[in-house]
Design an enzyme around this catalytic site. Sequence first.
Site, mmCIF file in Angstrom:
data_model
loop_
_atom_site.group_PDB
_atom_site.id
_atom_site.type_symbol
_atom_site.label_atom_id
_atom_site.label_comp_id
_atom_site.label_asym_id
_atom_site.label_seq_id
_atom_site.Cartn_x
_atom_site.Cartn_y
_atom_site.Cartn_z
ATOM 1 N N ARG A 1 -1.961 6.856 -0.077
ATOM 2 C CA ARG A 1 -2.418 7.509 0.756
ATOM 3 C C ARG A 1 -2.679 6.934 2.186
ATOM 4 N NH1 ARG A 1 -6.145 4.193 -1.637
ATOM 5 N NH2 ARG A 1 -6.317 5.486 -3.919
ATOM 6 N N GLY A 2 -2.576 7.962 2.644
ATOM 7 C CA GLY A 2 -2.850 7.827 4.471
ATOM 8 C C GLY A 2 -1.782 7.952 5.324
ATOM 9 N N TYR B 1 -13.345 -9.024 11.235
ATOM 10 C CA TYR B 1 -11.897 -8.040 10.649
ATOM 11 C C TYR B 1 -11.767 -7.771 12.026
ATOM 12 C CZ TYR B 1 -9.973 -3.223 10.559
ATOM 13 O OH TYR B 1 -8.980 -2.535 10.440
ATOM 14 N N LYS C 1 -7.229 -8.167 11.582
ATOM 15 C CA LYS C 1 -6.201 -7.433 11.935
ATOM 16 C C LYS C 1 -6.075 -8.191 12.984
ATOM 17 C CE LYS C 1 -5.162 -3.856 11.030
ATOM 18 N NZ LYS C 1 -4.612 -3.462 10.459
ATOM 19 N N GLY D 1 0.033 5.005 5.866
ATOM 20 C CA GLY D 1 1.114 4.748 4.437
ATOM 21 C C GLY D 1 2.026 5.766 3.902
ATOM 22 N N GLY E 1 0.987 -1.509 -0.753
ATOM 23 C CA GLY E 1 0.019 -0.164 -0.241
ATOM 24 C C GLY E 1 0.607 0.843 -0.042
ATOM 25 N N LYS F 1 -1.789 -1.665 -5.306
ATOM 26 C CA LYS F 1 -2.740 -1.531 -6.428
ATOM 27 C C LYS F 1 -3.512 -0.355 -7.517
ATOM 28 C CE LYS F 1 -6.663 -3.875 -6.429
ATOM 29 N NZ LYS F 1 -7.430 -4.678 -5.692
ATOM 30 N N ASP G 1 -0.279 -6.237 -6.264
ATOM 31 C CA ASP G 1 -0.993 -6.665 -5.554
ATOM 32 C C ASP G 1 -0.634 -7.406 -4.854
ATOM 33 O OD1 ASP G 1 -3.678 -7.842 -4.481
ATOM 34 O OD2 ASP G 1 -4.480 -8.118 -5.822
#
Length: 281
Positions: free
Chosen positions: A21-22, A169, A173, A24, A18, A43, A75
């Site tokens: 954005r954000g 989820y 995690k 990362g 990844g 991706k 990916d």
Amino acid sequence: MKDAAAKPLAGKTILMSGGSRGIGLAIALRAARDGANIALLAKTDTPHPKLEGTVHSAADAIRVAGGNALALVGDVRNDDDVTEAVLKAQGEFGGIDIVLNNASVIDLSPSLELQAKKYDLMQDVNVRGTFMLSRAAAPILKDAENPHILSLSPPLNLDPKWLGVHTGYTMAKYGMSMATLGMAEEFKKFGIAANTLWPATTIATAAVQFALGGDEMMKASRTPEIYADAAYEVFTQPATAYTGQSLIVEEVLAAAGITDFANYAAVPGTPDSELHPDIFL
């Protein structure tokens, strides 16, 4: 705190899943200020209709910040893409010093409402992606001077209120964390550190806006830069001693002498008491 003039990540290579954005991207930009090399396996070759940033725009930002960047469109679920990313990062930069397991999918649906394909996606990206990328890079990491694996995942809190509220989820995690902590023990003989890192408050990202609480929760969050500064502190710790830990962002910063988090508020001036605590803690 570390000497501001020192640049411990200069010339170091980070392979990240990844990062378009954000959080990362924020971690990549913090490392880039030292002159680090960042290889992004992501991706997002073309812009998303709702989300800003592609792997190419992220690479451009890393270069502007002072680092070197390698944009790898792929990916983390695809074994060939993972292998190619490891080999290309090694070929471009001469090795790999850090693996950052940043890519993650979130769906907080309860079990009876969670679509099977979303369950599979979370398991494949979060758990399998963390395992496979870390494993693929390990033979190269062990030759690095101070090798680290860092996964952006929570401590293993078995309180039923977390296990039971969004089981799919939570499993994904916690799977990231279990893979990382297992490798910490397994790779100790190679001198490779492996830790997890999780924030005490929500972070103002697209995941928070679209999956957790919308604009109101964004306002009650901290910026991705707090995560980036904590990750930077982890990367610069001695790998042989600083491993196998479920780390909390704010505790890492406090240990480094950073105790005033006011500048990290997404809305300047928001008191700590009004910030939203993150899940799993």
